[in-house]
Design an enzyme around this catalytic site. Structure first.
Site, PDB file in Angstrom:
ATOM      1  N   TYR A 298      45.933  38.867  49.907  1.00 15.54           N
ATOM      2  CA  TYR A 298      45.589  39.055  48.497  1.00 15.54           C
ATOM      3  C   TYR A 298      44.133  39.522  48.375  1.00 15.54           C
ATOM      4  CZ  TYR A 298      43.823  37.760  43.904  1.00 15.54           C
ATOM      5  OH  TYR A 298      43.182  37.777  42.684  1.00 15.54           O
TER       6      TYR A 298
ATOM      7  N   LYS B  23      42.204  43.223  47.037  1.00 18.07           N
ATOM      8  CA  LYS B  23      41.076  43.379  46.108  1.00 18.07           C
ATOM      9  C   LYS B  23      39.980  44.211  46.768  1.00 18.07           C
ATOM     10  CE  LYS B  23      42.691  41.128  42.631  1.00 18.07           C
ATOM     11  NZ  LYS B  23      43.166  41.923  41.488  1.00 18.07           N
TER      12      LYS B  23
ATOM     13  N   SER C 250      37.724  39.788  42.705  1.00 19.51           N
ATOM     14  CA  SER C 250      37.719  38.339  42.873  1.00 19.51           C
ATOM     15  C   SER C 250      36.641  37.924  43.864  1.00 19.51           C
ATOM     16  CB  SER C 250      39.097  37.931  43.402  1.00 19.51           C
ATOM     17  OG  SER C 250      39.039  36.627  43.914  1.00 19.51           O
TER      18      SER C 250
HETATM   19  P1  NAD Z   1      48.480  37.108  35.550  1.00 20.84           P
HETATM   20  O1  NAD Z   1      49.548  37.146  36.575  1.00 20.84           O
HETATM   21  O2  NAD Z   1      48.567  36.101  34.473  1.00 20.84           O
HETATM   22  O3  NAD Z   1      48.325  38.545  34.867  1.00 20.84           O
HETATM   23  C1  NAD Z   1      48.654  39.738  35.525  1.00 20.84           C
HETATM   24  C2  NAD Z   1      49.508  40.548  34.575  1.00 20.84           C
HETATM   25  O4  NAD Z   1      49.868  41.785  35.197  1.00 20.84           O
HETATM   26  C3  NAD Z   1      50.816  39.846  34.217  1.00 20.84           C
HETATM   27  O5  NAD Z   1      51.006  39.947  32.818  1.00 20.84           O
HETATM   28  C4  NAD Z   1      51.871  40.621  34.980  1.00 20.84           C
HETATM   29  O6  NAD Z   1      53.111  40.596  34.320  1.00 20.84           O
HETATM   30  C5  NAD Z   1      51.249  42.008  35.013  1.00 20.84           C
HETATM   31  N1  NAD Z   1      51.691  42.837  36.132  1.00 20.84           N
HETATM   32  C6  NAD Z   1      51.728  42.520  37.439  1.00 20.84           C
HETATM   33  N2  NAD Z   1      52.167  43.569  38.162  1.00 20.84           N
HETATM   34  C7  NAD Z   1      52.390  44.585  37.289  1.00 20.84           C
HETATM   35  C8  NAD Z   1      52.820  45.929  37.425  1.00 20.84           C
HETATM   36  N3  NAD Z   1      53.135  46.450  38.612  1.00 20.84           N
HETATM   37  N4  NAD Z   1      52.917  46.688  36.316  1.00 20.84           N
HETATM   38  C9  NAD Z   1      52.612  46.183  35.093  1.00 20.84           C
HETATM   39  N5  NAD Z   1      52.179  44.914  34.917  1.00 20.84           N
HETATM   40  C10 NAD Z   1      52.083  44.126  35.988  1.00 20.84           C
HETATM   41  O7  NAD Z   1      47.100  36.968  36.327  1.00 20.84           O
HETATM   42  P2  NAD Z   1      45.638  36.688  35.760  1.00 20.84           P
HETATM   43  O8  NAD Z   1      45.243  35.351  36.218  1.00 20.84           O
HETATM   44  O9  NAD Z   1      45.560  37.033  34.336  1.00 20.84           O
HETATM   45  O10 NAD Z   1      44.828  37.733  36.621  1.00 20.84           O
HETATM   46  C11 NAD Z   1      44.547  39.039  36.164  1.00 20.84           C
HETATM   47  C12 NAD Z   1      43.856  39.806  37.267  1.00 20.84           C
HETATM   48  O11 NAD Z   1      42.682  39.109  37.663  1.00 20.84           O
HETATM   49  C13 NAD Z   1      44.704  39.959  38.520  1.00 20.84           C
HETATM   50  O12 NAD Z   1      44.475  41.254  39.052  1.00 20.84           O
HETATM   51  C14 NAD Z   1      44.151  38.900  39.445  1.00 20.84           C
HETATM   52  O13 NAD Z   1      44.318  39.238  40.792  1.00 20.84           O
HETATM   53  C15 NAD Z   1      42.693  38.894  39.056  1.00 20.84           C
HETATM   54  N6  NAD Z   1      42.036  37.614  39.355  1.00 20.84           N
HETATM   55  C16 NAD Z   1      42.585  36.464  38.883  1.00 20.84           C
HETATM   56  C17 NAD Z   1      41.999  35.240  39.206  1.00 20.84           C
HETATM   57  C18 NAD Z   1      42.613  33.962  38.743  1.00 20.84           C
HETATM   58  O14 NAD Z   1      42.313  32.916  39.341  1.00 20.84           O
HETATM   59  N7  NAD Z   1      43.435  33.926  37.705  1.00 20.84           N
HETATM   60  C19 NAD Z   1      40.827  35.226  39.972  1.00 20.84           C
HETATM   61  C20 NAD Z   1      40.282  36.426  40.412  1.00 20.84           C
HETATM   62  C21 NAD Z   1      40.896  37.631  40.086  1.00 20.84           C
END
Ligand code: NAD
Ligand code: UDP
Length: 336
Positions: free
Chosen positions: A148, A152, A124
């Site tokens: 958080y 990362k 991120s």
């Molecule tokens: P999200 O919460 O929609 O997706 C994450 C998925 O991982 C979910 O389906 C959740 O059920 C699953 N999950 C969480 N912990 C788990 C575990 N221990 N075992 C199995 N599954 C698990 O989030 P997103 O927005 O799709 O983000 C995806 C990734 O991108 C994350 O790592 C997040 O930190 C990163 N990210 C997101 C953003 C954002 O703004 N959405 C920005 C930068 C980085």
């Protein structure tokens, strides 16, 4: 390529599946649905007319995860699974350090056990922290300002060390800016649990009548209109960035880091205006105090991804608001 996708039912994961399946990759999803619904996966199947494996599993469960790896024999992993709410990470940092960091270590161990040596990791822009200069490029110093963001940063470092144990190990660290919008089918999109923390889903829920008004966190920043500026990237552009990244494995060794953003900063007022136009709805708002920990402005320098991955973001803020509205108006209660 055979790709195991952790967190594939989530917001970015589900959109990435569409991009990967359209390129005929073979997919296995591991998700515990802590922040998602398996309905998203059914919709991905319907939209793409492609099937794939799906396991209801916590990545922290090493033995079960190893079984999945042994059976599927992935050539690469895309690692989305993790917790992502900044405020929650401040209230419960140990939860975040445990889930995100232990989860990543468990995953890397399962990869080692079946000789899977390529990983794409969802990092991120939050790893950069207070801007020393803008736009952030990949060489900008790293100083995340919340737990958080630190998970990362630490996972990036763990993955870098992991690649050093074998010359054939490769890692691509993707630093996302602000992922927003939805697939243009309106069938999958962002479905936050409870009141949204992020701007776009909040506005979408105001537009659809689930929330009364938007709180704009500060209009006295030193920006062109006083509100915060971010680099909003359409989730389908971001999804294509992952497909471009897995293609890049053949051209690289060790670790590569890419910013995925548009290169343009947009203010909160500009997003509100674009959403009003796209939805034809009024978006009532109040000016509220600044939110703790918010930076005034940042956006990406994404030339490295443009040049090496052959990828660039194509969608505008108007496209983002149109697709976000399409998803929200078609699914007023999300997947429920
Ligand atoms: P999200 O919460 O929609 O997706 C994450 C998925 O991982 C979910 O389906 C959740 O059920 C699953 N999950 C969480 N912990 C788990 C575990 N221990 N075992 C199995 N599954 C698990 O989030 P997103 O927005 O799709 O983000 C995806 C990734 O991108 C994350 O790592 C997040 O930190 C990163 N990210 C997101 C953003 C954002 O703004 N959405 C920005 C930068 C980085
Ligand atoms: N924001 C806002 N009201 C909200 C949510 C967000 O004014 O209800 C602002 C926030 O202060 C920031 C921008 O919108 O300037 C993007 O915030 P978001 O939480 O979506 O992403 P962040 O960049 O903080 O991760």
């Amino acid at each position: 390529m055979r790709i195991l996708v952790t967190g594939g039912a989530g917001y970015i994961g589900s959109h990435t599946l569409i991009s990967l399946l359209s390129k005929e990759h073979e997919i296995c999803v591991v998700d515990n649905y802590v922040n998602s619904s398996p309905i998203a996966l059914d919709r991905v199947r319907r939209l793409t007319n492609h099937d794939f494996e799906q396991h209801d599993l916590d990545i922290g469960n090493g033995p079960e995860l190893s079984n999945v790896f042994t059976k599927f024999q992935p050539e690469a992993v895309i690692h989305f699974a993790g917790l992502k709410a900044v405020g929650e990470s401040e209230r419960d940092p140990l939860l975040y350090y445990h889930e995100n960091i232990s989860g990543a270590i468990s995953l890397l161990k399962a990869m080692d056990a079946c000789n899977c040596r390529q990983i794409v990791f969802s990092s991120s822009a939050t790893v950069y922290g207070e801007p020393c200069y803008l736009p952030y490029d990949e060489k900008h110093p790293l100083a995340p300002i919340n737990p958080y963001g630190r998970t990362k940063y630490f996972i990036e470092e763990i993955i870098k060390d992991w690649t050093k144990t074998d010359n054939n190990k490769k890692a691509i660290l993707l630093r996302y800016f602000n992922p927003v919008g939805a697939d243009n089918s309106g069938e999958i999109g962002e479905d936050p649990d409870g009141i949204p923390n992020n701007l776009l889903p909040f506005i979408a829920q105001v537009a659809v009548g689930r929330l009364e008004h938007l709180n704009i966190f500060g209009d006295d920043y030193d920006t062109r209109d006083g509100t915060g500026i971010r680099d909003y990237i359409h989730v389908s552009d971001l999804a294509d960035g992952h497909a471009a990244a897995v293609n890049y494995f053949t051209k690289m060794s060790g670790v590569e880091i890419f910013n995925l953003g548009t290169g343009n900063g947009i203010s909160v007022f500009e997003v509100v205006e674009a959403f009003k136009q796209a939805s034809g709805k009024d978006i009532p708002f109040h000016i509220a105090p600044r939110r703790n920990g918010d930076l005034p402005a940042y956006w990406a320098e994404s030339k490295k991804a443009n040049n090496l991955l052959g990828w660039s973001a194509n969608y505008t803020i108007d496209d983002i608001c149109r697709d976000s509205w399409h998803w929200q108006s078609k699914n007023q209660e999300g997947y429920k």
